[in-house]
Design a protein around this motif. Structure first.
Motif, PDB file in Angstrom:
ATOM      1  N   HIS A  88     -19.969 -22.805  11.335  1.00 43.92           N
ATOM      2  CA  HIS A  88     -19.281 -23.616  12.329  1.00 43.92           C
ATOM      3  C   HIS A  88     -19.386 -25.074  11.913  1.00 43.92           C
ATOM      4  O   HIS A  88     -20.468 -25.541  11.541  1.00 43.92           O
TER       5      HIS A  88
ATOM      6  N   SER B  38     -17.568 -29.118  12.821  1.00 42.77           N
ATOM      7  CA  SER B  38     -16.665 -29.876  13.688  1.00 42.77           C
ATOM      8  C   SER B  38     -15.419 -30.296  12.909  1.00 42.77           C
ATOM      9  O   SER B  38     -15.445 -30.448  11.683  1.00 42.77           O
TER      10      SER B  38
ATOM     11  N   SER C 120     -13.965 -33.132  12.894  1.00 40.28           N
ATOM     12  CA  SER C 120     -14.138 -34.446  12.263  1.00 40.28           C
ATOM     13  C   SER C 120     -14.915 -34.333  10.948  1.00 40.28           C
ATOM     14  O   SER C 120     -14.604 -35.009   9.978  1.00 40.28           O
TER      15      SER C 120
ATOM     16  N   THR D  74     -14.852 -26.522  15.101  1.00 37.26           N
ATOM     17  CA  THR D  74     -15.164 -26.733  16.505  1.00 37.26           C
ATOM     18  C   THR D  74     -14.672 -28.094  16.970  1.00 37.26           C
ATOM     19  O   THR D  74     -14.522 -29.021  16.177  1.00 37.26           O
ATOM     20  N   ARG D  75     -14.414 -28.167  18.249  1.00 39.87           N
ATOM     21  CA  ARG D  75     -14.033 -29.423  18.876  1.00 39.87           C
ATOM     22  C   ARG D  75     -14.893 -29.572  20.123  1.00 39.87           C
ATOM     23  O   ARG D  75     -14.893 -28.686  20.970  1.00 39.87           O
ATOM     24  N   HIS D  76     -15.658 -30.642  20.186  1.00 35.60           N
ATOM     25  CA  HIS D  76     -16.577 -30.904  21.291  1.00 35.60           C
ATOM     26  C   HIS D  76     -17.544 -29.737  21.495  1.00 35.60           C
ATOM     27  O   HIS D  76     -17.851 -29.344  22.617  1.00 35.60           O
ATOM     28  N   GLY D  77     -17.966 -29.143  20.379  1.00 34.68           N
ATOM     29  CA  GLY D  77     -18.951 -28.072  20.435  1.00 34.68           C
ATOM     30  C   GLY D  77     -18.408 -26.687  20.732  1.00 34.68           C
ATOM     31  O   GLY D  77     -19.150 -25.717  20.750  1.00 34.68           O
TER      32      GLY D  77
END
Length: 85
Positions: free
Chosen positions: A2, A4, A6, A28-31
């Protein structure tokens, strides 16, 4: 794995390589899991596609039943008086 979105921006080539090798790569985005990188299934070559289509054709021929042709299909739709049956 996993990672992020960014962080993935600078590692895209490596992430694609890992996904092609069979590793699960989840962006992932914002966890929270947002997308998964998966390899595209290889395109079948021409001979494989032809063999597949021939198999489909044979199966269709085996299931086909004799019936009225299009010129006479109305005979089944209307009675002797020309009204829907």
């Amino acid at each position: 794995m996993h990672i992020s979105v960014s962080e993935a921006k600078g590692q895209l080539t490596e992430l694609v390589r890992r996904a092609e090798a069979g590793d699960e790569v989840v962006l992932t985005r914002h966890g929270h899991a947002a997308v998964r990188l998966v390899p595209v299934k290889p395109v079948q070559d021409r001979a494989s596609r032809r063999a597949l289509m021939e198999g489909v054709r044979r199966a269709a021929v085996a299931k086909a039943r004799a019936g009225a042709d299009a010129a006479h299909s109305q005979d089944f739709l209307y009675g002797d008086e020309g009204l829907p049956g």
